[in-house]
Design a protein around this motif. Sequence first.
Motif, PDB file in Angstrom:
ATOM      1  N   UNK A   7      70.056 -16.361  -6.055  1.00  0.00           N
ATOM      2  CA  UNK A   7      68.789 -16.848  -5.519  1.00  0.00           C
ATOM      3  C   UNK A   7      68.859 -16.824  -3.999  1.00  0.00           C
ATOM      4  N   UNK A   8      67.721 -17.102  -3.385  1.00  0.00           N
ATOM      5  CA  UNK A   8      67.641 -17.139  -1.926  1.00  0.00           C
ATOM      6  C   UNK A   8      66.932 -18.423  -1.516  1.00  0.00           C
ATOM      7  N   UNK A   9      67.553 -19.140  -0.598  1.00  0.00           N
ATOM      8  CA  UNK A   9      66.957 -20.369  -0.065  1.00  0.00           C
ATOM      9  C   UNK A   9      66.212 -20.025   1.218  1.00  0.00           C
TER      10      UNK A   9
ATOM     11  N   UNK B 245      67.450 -26.973  -4.814  1.00  0.00           N
ATOM     12  CA  UNK B 245      65.996 -27.051  -4.939  1.00  0.00           C
ATOM     13  C   UNK B 245      65.397 -27.375  -3.577  1.00  0.00           C
ATOM     14  N   UNK B 246      64.095 -27.187  -3.460  1.00  0.00           N
ATOM     15  CA  UNK B 246      63.390 -27.525  -2.221  1.00  0.00           C
ATOM     16  C   UNK B 246      63.630 -28.998  -1.913  1.00  0.00           C
TER      17      UNK B 246
ATOM     18  N   UNK C 263      63.360 -25.281   2.163  1.00  0.00           N
ATOM     19  CA  UNK C 263      61.908 -25.290   2.043  1.00  0.00           C
ATOM     20  C   UNK C 263      61.474 -24.750   0.681  1.00  0.00           C
ATOM     21  N   UNK C 264      62.206 -23.727   0.201  1.00  0.00           N
ATOM     22  CA  UNK C 264      61.801 -23.041  -1.028  1.00  0.00           C
ATOM     23  C   UNK C 264      62.991 -22.263  -1.578  1.00  0.00           C
ATOM     24  N   UNK C 265      63.051 -22.145  -2.889  1.00  0.00           N
ATOM     25  CA  UNK C 265      64.065 -21.305  -3.533  1.00  0.00           C
ATOM     26  C   UNK C 265      63.340 -20.121  -4.165  1.00  0.00           C
ATOM     27  N   UNK C 266      63.830 -18.926  -3.864  1.00  0.00           N
ATOM     28  CA  UNK C 266      63.250 -17.703  -4.405  1.00  0.00           C
ATOM     29  C   UNK C 266      64.244 -17.006  -5.318  1.00  0.00           C
ATOM     30  N   UNK C 267      63.730 -16.278  -6.290  1.00  0.00           N
ATOM     31  CA  UNK C 267      64.591 -15.389  -7.057  1.00  0.00           C
ATOM     32  C   UNK C 267      64.917 -14.206  -6.156  1.00  0.00           C
ATOM     33  N   UNK C 268      65.911 -13.437  -6.517  1.00  0.00           N
ATOM     34  CA  UNK C 268      66.278 -12.272  -5.702  1.00  0.00           C
ATOM     35  C   UNK C 268      65.102 -11.298  -5.594  1.00  0.00           C
TER      36      UNK C 268
END
Length: 135
Positions: free
Chosen positions: A9-11, A36-37, A54-59
């Motif tokens: 994941x990417x923060x 988590x955010x 601020x946000x967690x994204x999938x790759x």
Amino acid sequence: MAKLTGYYAVAVIEEVTCCCKKDYYYAVFDDGNTYKAGDQVLVSGCNKDVLTIKEILTVPEAEVKYNKNITAEIICRVDTSAYDQRVENRKKAEKLKKDMDAVIKQMDVTKKYEMYATENPELAALLDQYKELTK
């Protein structure tokens, strides 16, 4: 720095530099934590502050939003609750001290008038009138 691989994941972390806010992207590796955010973290790279996710994204989501190589990563989550409590306690103590100082200042004025009124009948009469008006 070299491009990182193997993260799941990417923060996204908003950082303030000088007067600008900018989103930075950090790799999140499987270290046994679920980020988590809102989590406070340390990151690799040049920033040594405690930062907030601020946000967690999938790759795949990160690849769409951010088309550059990710070269820094989340080091660990940071628990600042004890520090935050100490800071809050200091603020409360400072406010209480100001409130106490204000009460003491008012008491000093009142005691001063009463002390002098015992020595001066004219001041005693004026003080009685003042007390009657301020009930």
